[in-house]
Write a protein that holds these residues in place. Structure first.
Motif, PDB file in Angstrom:
ATOM      1  N   GLY A  54     -23.310 -31.874  70.108  1.00 22.29           N
ATOM      2  CA  GLY A  54     -23.188 -32.138  68.679  1.00 22.29           C
ATOM      3  C   GLY A  54     -21.747 -32.405  68.270  1.00 22.29           C
ATOM      4  O   GLY A  54     -21.489 -33.204  67.363  1.00 22.29           O
ATOM      5  N   MET A  55     -20.805 -31.743  68.936  1.00 24.12           N
ATOM      6  CA  MET A  55     -19.391 -31.986  68.651  1.00 24.12           C
ATOM      7  C   MET A  55     -18.996 -33.405  69.047  1.00 24.12           C
ATOM      8  O   MET A  55     -18.202 -34.059  68.368  1.00 24.12           O
ATOM      9  CB  MET A  55     -18.509 -30.964  69.372  1.00 24.12           C
ATOM     10  N   LYS A  56     -19.563 -33.904  70.140  1.00 20.34           N
ATOM     11  CA  LYS A  56     -19.284 -35.286  70.560  1.00 20.34           C
ATOM     12  C   LYS A  56     -19.782 -36.273  69.513  1.00 20.34           C
ATOM     13  O   LYS A  56     -19.060 -37.185  69.102  1.00 20.34           O
ATOM     14  CB  LYS A  56     -19.945 -35.580  71.909  1.00 20.34           C
ATOM     15  N   VAL A  57     -21.028 -36.080  69.077  1.00 26.25           N
ATOM     16  CA  VAL A  57     -21.612 -36.977  68.083  1.00 26.25           C
ATOM     17  C   VAL A  57     -20.867 -36.856  66.757  1.00 26.25           C
ATOM     18  O   VAL A  57     -20.608 -37.859  66.073  1.00 26.25           O
ATOM     19  CB  VAL A  57     -23.118 -36.680  67.909  1.00 26.25           C
ATOM     20  N   PHE A  58     -20.494 -35.639  66.386  1.00 23.02           N
ATOM     21  CA  PHE A  58     -19.749 -35.423  65.143  1.00 23.02           C
ATOM     22  C   PHE A  58     -18.390 -36.116  65.197  1.00 23.02           C
ATOM     23  O   PHE A  58     -17.936 -36.684  64.206  1.00 23.02           O
ATOM     24  CB  PHE A  58     -19.590 -33.923  64.905  1.00 23.02           C
TER      25      PHE A  58
END
Length: 133
Positions: free
Chosen positions: A36-40
């Motif tokens: 999720g941090m990558k996508v964020f």
């Protein structure tokens, strides 16, 4: 020597890449997972570039970064964005509206409706005429 416009482009590109690539190295917060941090980070980088006026290359870069991170390939990501019915209807509506505006029909219709006798009966009727237009 770089021009001011070129310098601005490279600064925006560097900040966008820093957000898209570097955000994954921050510790996850709340209920966000490392993926999720990558996508964020990709989302924040794209939003930053769009705010700075760089629309095309930043959208392409977001698709590429999502593919690099393993969230589908470029073709599936692009087809999920453009392949939906709602997107097709929106694009078609915008194209029809643009064609009507370029032909001058929109101006004629707007003038006809807003200057008609029924539109001059009061402010609310005039507001309705603008809404209909």
């Amino acid at each position: 020597m770089l021009k001011e416009k070129d310098t601005r482009f490279y600064v925006v590109l560097a900040i966008t890449l820093a957000l898209m690539v570097g955000f994954q190295f921050l510790p996850p917060f709340g209920d966000i997972t490392p993926d999720g941090m990558k996508v964020f980070g990709v989302f924040l980088g794209a939003i930053f570039a769009w705010i700075m006026g760089e629309i095309i290359w930043s959208a392409v870069l977001a698709f590429v970064m999502l593919s690099i991170y393993g969230f589908g390939g470029i073709a599936p990501n692009l087809s999920s964005f453009v392949g939906g019915q709602i997107t097709g209807m929106m694009v078609t509506g915008m194209l029809v509206g643009y064609a009507l505006k370029k032909c001058g029909i929109i101006s004629e219709i707007a003038m006809k409706i807003t200057t008609s006798s029924w539109a001059r009966k009061g402010p609310w009727v005039l507001a309705l005429a603008f809404f209909v237009t």
